[in-house]
Design an enzyme around this catalytic site. Structure first.
Site, PDB file in Angstrom:
ATOM      1  N   LYS A   1     123.728 123.279  52.139  1.00  0.00           N
ATOM      2  CA  LYS A   1     123.064 124.395  51.433  1.00  0.00           C
ATOM      3  C   LYS A   1     121.650 124.114  51.409  1.00  0.00           C
ATOM      4  O   LYS A   1     120.959 123.395  51.024  1.00  0.00           O
ATOM      5  CB  LYS A   1     123.635 123.957  49.908  1.00  0.00           C
ATOM      6  CG  LYS A   1     122.968 125.165  49.046  1.00  0.00           C
ATOM      7  CD  LYS A   1     122.316 124.819  47.820  1.00  0.00           C
ATOM      8  CE  LYS A   1     121.247 125.640  47.160  1.00  0.00           C
ATOM      9  NZ  LYS A   1     120.489 126.341  47.750  1.00  0.00           N
TER      10      LYS A   1
ATOM     11  N   GLU B   1     116.509 112.201  47.316  1.00  0.00           N
ATOM     12  CA  GLU B   1     115.086 111.920  47.736  1.00  0.00           C
ATOM     13  C   GLU B   1     114.520 112.957  46.906  1.00  0.00           C
ATOM     14  O   GLU B   1     114.598 114.371  47.090  1.00  0.00           O
ATOM     15  CB  GLU B   1     115.044 112.369  49.117  1.00  0.00           C
ATOM     16  CG  GLU B   1     115.536 111.423  50.135  1.00  0.00           C
ATOM     17  CD  GLU B   1     115.088 109.896  49.981  1.00  0.00           C
ATOM     18  OE1 GLU B   1     113.762 109.713  49.782  1.00  0.00           O
ATOM     19  OE2 GLU B   1     115.560 109.081  50.595  1.00  0.00           O
TER      20      GLU B   1
ATOM     21  N   CYS C   1     106.436 115.835  49.269  1.00  0.00           N
ATOM     22  CA  CYS C   1     106.933 114.721  48.357  1.00  0.00           C
ATOM     23  C   CYS C   1     105.951 113.534  48.432  1.00  0.00           C
ATOM     24  O   CYS C   1     105.923 112.851  47.698  1.00  0.00           O
ATOM     25  CB  CYS C   1     108.230 114.462  48.390  1.00  0.00           C
ATOM     26  SG  CYS C   1     108.706 114.057  50.245  1.00  0.00           S
TER      27      CYS C   1
ATOM     28  N   GLU D   1     103.756 115.773  39.512  1.00  0.00           N
ATOM     29  CA  GLU D   1     103.441 116.160  41.046  1.00  0.00           C
ATOM     30  C   GLU D   1     103.357 117.585  40.778  1.00  0.00           C
ATOM     31  O   GLU D   1     103.857 118.626  40.268  1.00  0.00           O
ATOM     32  CB  GLU D   1     105.175 116.175  41.539  1.00  0.00           C
ATOM     33  CG  GLU D   1     105.222 116.513  42.910  1.00  0.00           C
ATOM     34  CD  GLU D   1     106.376 116.254  43.533  1.00  0.00           C
ATOM     35  OE1 GLU D   1     107.569 116.672  43.116  1.00  0.00           O
ATOM     36  OE2 GLU D   1     106.590 115.781  44.743  1.00  0.00           O
TER      37      GLU D   1
HETATM   38  P1  NDP Z   1     114.581 121.967  44.038  1.00  0.00           P
HETATM   39  O1  NDP Z   1     115.126 120.704  43.199  1.00  0.00           O
HETATM   40  O2  NDP Z   1     114.440 123.221  42.876  1.00  0.00           O
HETATM   41  O3  NDP Z   1     115.824 122.331  45.031  1.00  0.00           O
HETATM   42  C1  NDP Z   1     116.168 121.483  45.789  1.00  0.00           C
HETATM   43  C2  NDP Z   1     117.509 122.003  46.255  1.00  0.00           C
HETATM   44  O4  NDP Z   1     118.526 121.803  45.057  1.00  0.00           O
HETATM   45  C3  NDP Z   1     117.349 123.611  46.691  1.00  0.00           C
HETATM   46  O5  NDP Z   1     118.284 123.860  47.766  1.00  0.00           O
HETATM   47  C4  NDP Z   1     118.040 124.159  45.221  1.00  0.00           C
HETATM   48  O6  NDP Z   1     118.696 125.493  45.288  1.00  0.00           O
HETATM   49  C5  NDP Z   1     119.156 123.320  44.961  1.00  0.00           C
HETATM   50  N1  NDP Z   1     119.593 123.294  43.627  1.00  0.00           N
HETATM   51  C6  NDP Z   1     119.074 123.816  42.486  1.00  0.00           C
HETATM   52  N2  NDP Z   1     119.843 123.589  41.446  1.00  0.00           N
HETATM   53  C7  NDP Z   1     120.908 122.839  41.595  1.00  0.00           C
HETATM   54  C8  NDP Z   1     121.917 122.286  41.086  1.00  0.00           C
HETATM   55  N3  NDP Z   1     122.047 122.574  39.755  1.00  0.00           N
HETATM   56  N4  NDP Z   1     122.823 121.634  41.637  1.00  0.00           N
HETATM   57  C9  NDP Z   1     122.609 121.570  43.125  1.00  0.00           C
HETATM   58  N5  NDP Z   1     121.681 121.920  43.722  1.00  0.00           N
HETATM   59  C10 NDP Z   1     120.639 122.742  42.923  1.00  0.00           C
HETATM   60  O7  NDP Z   1     113.428 121.475  44.785  1.00  0.00           O
HETATM   61  P2  NDP Z   1     112.588 122.529  45.660  1.00  0.00           P
HETATM   62  O8  NDP Z   1     113.364 123.152  46.756  1.00  0.00           O
HETATM   63  O9  NDP Z   1     111.752 123.080  44.724  1.00  0.00           O
HETATM   64  O10 NDP Z   1     111.806 121.294  46.642  1.00  0.00           O
HETATM   65  C11 NDP Z   1     110.573 120.766  45.865  1.00  0.00           C
HETATM   66  C12 NDP Z   1     110.923 119.354  45.410  1.00  0.00           C
HETATM   67  O11 NDP Z   1     111.577 118.488  46.481  1.00  0.00           O
HETATM   68  C13 NDP Z   1     109.639 118.543  44.958  1.00  0.00           C
HETATM   69  O12 NDP Z   1     109.841 117.908  43.905  1.00  0.00           O
HETATM   70  C14 NDP Z   1     109.660 117.514  46.178  1.00  0.00           C
HETATM   71  O13 NDP Z   1     108.956 116.202  45.829  1.00  0.00           O
HETATM   72  C15 NDP Z   1     110.918 117.394  46.578  1.00  0.00           C
HETATM   73  N6  NDP Z   1     111.011 116.789  47.921  1.00  0.00           N
HETATM   74  C16 NDP Z   1     111.468 115.587  48.043  1.00  0.00           C
HETATM   75  C17 NDP Z   1     111.333 114.874  49.277  1.00  0.00           C
HETATM   76  C18 NDP Z   1     111.700 113.348  49.633  1.00  0.00           C
HETATM   77  O14 NDP Z   1     111.927 113.011  50.683  1.00  0.00           O
HETATM   78  N7  NDP Z   1     111.601 112.614  48.473  1.00  0.00           N
HETATM   79  C19 NDP Z   1     111.218 115.670  50.503  1.00  0.00           C
HETATM   80  C20 NDP Z   1     110.921 117.227  50.436  1.00  0.00           C
HETATM   81  C21 NDP Z   1     110.958 117.487  49.024  1.00  0.00           C
HETATM   82  P3  NDP Z   1     117.643 126.871  45.207  1.00  0.00           P
HETATM   83  O15 NDP Z   1     117.226 126.803  46.592  1.00  0.00           O
HETATM   84  O16 NDP Z   1     118.310 127.759  44.612  1.00  0.00           O
HETATM   85  O17 NDP Z   1     116.559 126.066  44.535  1.00  0.00           O
END
Ligand code: NDP
Length: 492
Positions: free
Chosen positions: A187, A262, A296, A393
């Site tokens: 996804k 992550e 991140c 963050e």
């Molecule tokens: P989100 O947590 O909003 O979304 C991540 C993914 O989860 C998206 O595909 C999102 O869908 C999906 N999602 C949202 N709600 C649900 C749910 N209830 N159940 C399952 N999946 C769901 O993060 P962002 O996309 O905004 O990315 C930014 C964040 O990612 C930052 O906090 C960053 O730190 C973290 N990150 C961490 C990394 C690491 O390696 N530790 C690397 C890269 C990013 P949708 O697209 O609809 O929002």
């Protein structure tokens, strides 16, 4: 080439779901508009999947698992290498698509493509090794029994990824999952699905059997949640925010799935008074402004030894002023826009909050007029340790600086966070560098080095930043079950 021409120029651009080896429409009627963050124009519309599509994809993956899990590692390696070569061959197109959809400068998008290729090649090697090491005898204190440990694929894996490094976060999950013998449902972020849909076209050409790899685009609520809850999914590998990660873990707990997370970070770069100033400026600037700070691993907290503070702040202010912000395709541009409107507004709220909390704004803070989600590199100094900009963050190009007197103070300040993803130490004293690295509660520490990440190593952090590790053998193990087979040996 204009954007519409560019998007038409290659048949890799797909806007449908990829399920069971076929491109298909969602069973619902919805479409998602995908926006170019530099112009706010619509780039494409993609299918908005829902629970029935998730169910179709998971069932296809469960059917495909029956044979895929029994393939040799060597044959899976052939597919992984074919994906790597496919990405390499279409690298420029994929980089372009990423810059269009995510907003990162083309040079940074090319770096992502190199990372994706290296990741698939690396896990191809590990898949081959599994034919030798996937089953091993263990010495036990019994002459009457033989104990064997087998590594088996975990099953159907759900891969849920964010928008900041769309292809890289996907590759870090997809390559080890396929290497382990799992089948997957991916996804992508609802904001940046285009690179992953193009990757799906490459996977389709790479000889991966139908059902082994499926993509369902859509929102977190409509696709991510039912995918996490689906009883036939054995493993969820999620990259995203800490809040959603917590939700994913709760949902996965209802069906006792394995979970790798992550999540976010609030990482520090510690600059000692003996540091090479030029190096320190480079490392601080790239740790905070690369990918417009949407990392991140952003080292957005600078801890600088008092004796170096004025010089570093002055040089960083110069660097931030000179950073060229603009269209990711324009020559010389070093920073593109933020990737979506929600993030753009969130970063502006943080900047306002930093000012309200008494942090001193040295540079940036203003938002250029015109279309696009552009924010200039921003730096706060004398930031109160309890302010939101220091503790939360931000995920944007906002740097926060505090000074310290002793090594112990620096370590305490760096560790004073709920997160623990990465840290950087800048010093000419190698003994001190190692000592500080040992004391930091972080999953990755760079000493005098930029944020290089090799697939052979590890990725993930302490505390609220992660559960489990990606990359290296750890990334493969995350998609494996361990089976012990103990056989009674009959005496002759
Ligand atoms: P989100 O947590 O909003 O979304 C991540 C993914 O989860 C998206 O595909 C999102 O869908 C999906 N999602 C949202 N709600 C649900 C749910 N209830 N159940 C399952 N999946 C769901 O993060 P962002 O996309 O905004 O990315 C930014 C964040 O990612 C930052 O906090 C960053 O730190 C973290 N990150 C961490 C990394 C690491 O390696 N530790 C690397 C890269 C990013 P949708 O697209 O609809 O929002």
């Amino acid at each position: 080439m204009s954007t519409p021409e560019l998007l038409r120029f290659d048949q890799l651009l797909r806007t449908q779901l990829y399920i069971d080896g076929r491109w298909c429409n969602s069973e619902g009627a919805g479409r998602l508009s995908i926006v170019n963050p530099s112009t706010e124009e619509t780039l494409a519309e993609v299918e908005a999947g829902g629970a029935p599509d998730v169910d179709r994809a998971v069932r296809a993956a469960a059917r495909a698992l029956r044979s895929w899990k029994n393939t040799t590692g060597a044959s899976r390696a052939v597919c992984l290498r074919a994906i790597a070569r496919g990405v390499e061959a279409r690298g420029e197109y994929l980089a372009t698509l990423q810059s269009l959809n995510n907003g990162k400068p083309l040079a940074e998008a090319r770096v992502d493509i190199g990372d994706v290729v290296a990741t698939f090649d690396y896990y191809a090697e590990l898949a081959e090794q599994l034919d030798e090491t996937g089953e091993s005898e263990v010495a036990i204190p019994s002459a009457d029994h033989r104990a064997v440990i087998r590594r088996e694929p975990a099953g159907v894996a759900a891969l849920i990824v964010p928008w900041n490094f769309p292809m890289v976060t996907t590759a870090w999950k997809l390559a080890p999952a396929l290497a382990a013998g799992c089948t997957v449902v991916l996804k992508p972020s609802e904001v940046t699905p285009l690179p992953e849909l193009a990757l799906a076209a490459i996977v389709a050409e790479a000889g991966v059997p139908p059902g082994v790899f499926n993509v369902v685009t859509g929102t977190g609520a409509e696709v991510g949640a039912p995918l996490t809850a689906h009883p036939l999914v054995a493993k969820v590998s999620f990259t995203g925010s800490t809040g959603v990660g917590e939700q994913v873990m709760k949902t996965a707990a209802e069906t006792i799935k394995g979970v790798s997370l992550e999540l976010g970070g609030k990482s520090s770069i510690i600059v000692f008074g003996d540091a090479d100033l030029d190096l320190a400026v480079d490392l601080v600037a790239s740790g905070a402004f690369y990918n417009a700070g949407q990392m991140c691993s952003a080292t957005s907290r600078v801890l600088v030894e008092q004796s170096m503070a004025d010089a570093l702040i002055e040089r960083l202010a110069d660097r931030a002023t000179q950073t060229v912000v603009g269209d990711p395709f324009a020559p010389g541009v070093q920073m593109g826009p933020l990737t979506n409107r929600a993030q753009y507004e969130r970063v502006q709220r943080f900047i306002a909050q930093g000012k309200a909390d008494g942090a001193r704004l040295v540079i940036g803070g203003e938002v250029p007029s015109g279309p696009g989600y552009f924010v200039k590199p921003t730096m706060f100094v004398d930031v109160p340790a309890d302010s939101a900009v220091w503790r939360e963050e931000i995920f944007g190009p906002v740097l926060c600086v505090r000074s310290f007197d002793t090594e112990e103070d620096a370590i305490d300040a760096a560790n004073d966070t709920e997160f623990g993803l990465v840290a950087t130490v800048v010093t000419r004293d190698a003994v001190r560098g190692k000592r500080v690295a040992d004391a930091l509660a972080a999953g990755v520490v760079w000493i005098n080095a930029p944020q290089l990440i090799f697939p052979q190593t590890s990725w993930g952090g302490y505390r609220h930043s992660s559960i489990g590790r990606e990359l290296g053998p750890f990334g493969l193990a995350a998609f494996q079950e361990i089976k012990q087979v103990l056989t009674a040996i009959k005496p002759d």
